[in-house]
Design an enzyme around this catalytic site. Sequence first.
Site, PDB file in Angstrom:
ATOM      1  N   HIS A 155       0.833  -1.216   0.000  1.00  0.00           N
ATOM      2  CA  HIS A 155       0.000   0.000   0.000  1.00  0.00           C
ATOM      3  C   HIS A 155       0.863   1.260   0.000  1.00  0.00           C
ATOM      4  CE1 HIS A 155      -3.425  -2.624   1.318  1.00  0.00           C
ATOM      5  NE2 HIS A 155      -2.425  -3.251   1.937  1.00  0.00           N
ATOM      6  N   SER A 276      15.932  21.566 -16.084  1.00  0.00           N
ATOM      7  CA  SER A 276      14.770  22.407 -16.315  1.00  0.00           C
ATOM      8  C   SER A 276      15.221  23.715 -16.959  1.00  0.00           C
ATOM      9  CB  SER A 276      14.085  22.703 -14.976  1.00  0.00           C
ATOM     10  OG  SER A 276      13.378  23.923 -15.043  1.00  0.00           O
ATOM     11  N   LYS A 282      17.005  21.703 -10.851  1.00  0.00           N
ATOM     12  CA  LYS A 282      16.306  20.467 -11.213  1.00  0.00           C
ATOM     13  C   LYS A 282      17.189  19.435 -11.913  1.00  0.00           C
ATOM     14  CE  LYS A 282      12.582  19.461 -10.770  1.00  0.00           C
ATOM     15  NZ  LYS A 282      11.324  19.789 -11.442  1.00  0.00           N
ATOM     16  N   GLU A 289      10.469   8.449 -16.742  1.00  0.00           N
ATOM     17  CA  GLU A 289       9.130   9.014 -16.976  1.00  0.00           C
ATOM     18  C   GLU A 289       8.620   8.679 -18.369  1.00  0.00           C
ATOM     19  OE1 GLU A 289       8.658  13.239 -15.297  1.00  0.00           O
ATOM     20  OE2 GLU A 289      10.812  12.920 -15.385  1.00  0.00           O
TER      21      GLU A 289
END
Length: 467
Positions: A155, A276, A282, A289
């Site tokens: 979970h 970024s 970043k 992804e």
Amino acid sequence: MKLWGGRFTKPTDRLVEEYTASIGFDRRLAAEDLEGSLAHVKMLGRCGILPEEDVARIVEGLEELRRRLEAGTLTFDVAHEDVHMNMEKHLIDLIGPVGGKLHTGRSRNDQVALDMHLYLRREVDEILELLADLQRALVEAAERHLDVIVPGYTHLQRAQPVLLAHHLLAYFWMLVRDAERLRDARKRIDMMPLGAGALAGTTFPIDREFVARELGFARLYENSMDAVSDRDFILEFLADASILMMHLSRLSEELILWSSAEFGFIELDDAYCTGSSIMPQKKNPDVAELVRGKTGRVYGHLMGLLTVMKGLPLAYNKDLQEDKEGMFDTVDTLKGALVLFAGMIRTMQVRRERLARAVAEDFSNATDLADYLVRKGLPFRQAHEVIGKLVLHCVRRSRYLNELSLEEYREFSDLFEADLYEVLDPRRVVDARNVRGGTGTGAVREQLEKAKSWLADGSEAERRGRS
Ligand code: ARG
């Protein structure tokens, strides 16, 4: 003039020509188309259907086209619709009207099916190799980090600590099933449709077994209508690719979470991340992804082709031309993901200190404390309740189980003794699970050996298959 122009009185509408053409994408089958044509024409010669001198000229022509294709000088024209007619047109331009004999006893319907079988067989073999390399990367990473403990979750809540190697090997075994599925699908890919003609076979005394041998096919289609309209072999590939992408997507999600500041369990290599345009700090896990994101298009291609197929009457229908782009895109997407993933796993850094702290500061040893009471004679259900109350006691006081005194423990049960602290250490918790398939170091070592011998068997089988 079209190769099929005899029955027509008008040229094709230009928009129709563009709409119906597949040359924009099926040119990827050019090498397979030539390979299939070479086997076909050799067979026509052997069977006495074409005189040997015609066969020799056609073979020469096809070989010249192959050289031009490899040199990148072969052009394709939308006026000739697809790769099959572009090739035939090139052949006739090159060697004259005798080139028009190549299509004897053959239809584009069995020709395109043959090309697809040849193409996918080659690609699946490459994919299996890339898959094995990713599996090797996982095994290497597991071996390098055999001493590293990570929180295990259910979970997405801390559950029980596990070895990082155990976690990584879970993906290894998923990929074993993917490889087995692809190898099984390969049996249906490795089937020879040529000789089916348009749908009913051919009036010429062809030798389908010869063509199958020439092209190294294990089996032939036994029914010509099935041969030209079957796309199950592509569907199976797309289904297997979908499951494989789903596995990579799950691992992507974990790498993304693990590399966040909140988890901080790993650091992905700079070479596998991007920055970024506005936020200088970043470092984004784009590869993971994108693999997660591209899983969607692979599922889409599976659903797309299933839907194309569902209402088709026998035998060939032009709808079947829609089988190609999704298959090509799936091959490209999958190969890209496998290559990048292997590199990403090989270069990722594991943040050992962060992980050591993470597993020391949670309640993931609670099950072991319940098991401790069970070993002292308490029924598990009661032990569960005692430890549940202890955890609540700790949570209310912002403490962990190893920080309570023996006196405090005894308020919850007089079965507690000084040896209780021994079971709380994360290393002990992990190594207590030395059951086969469990996360104990000994069990994981055995698992690693099994993984390595699976890989060795696979490459052994492949070597045998090739020789
Ligand atoms: N381009 C076609 C395809 O990809 C080849 C077969 C065409 N056959 C035909 N009868 N129009 O399916």
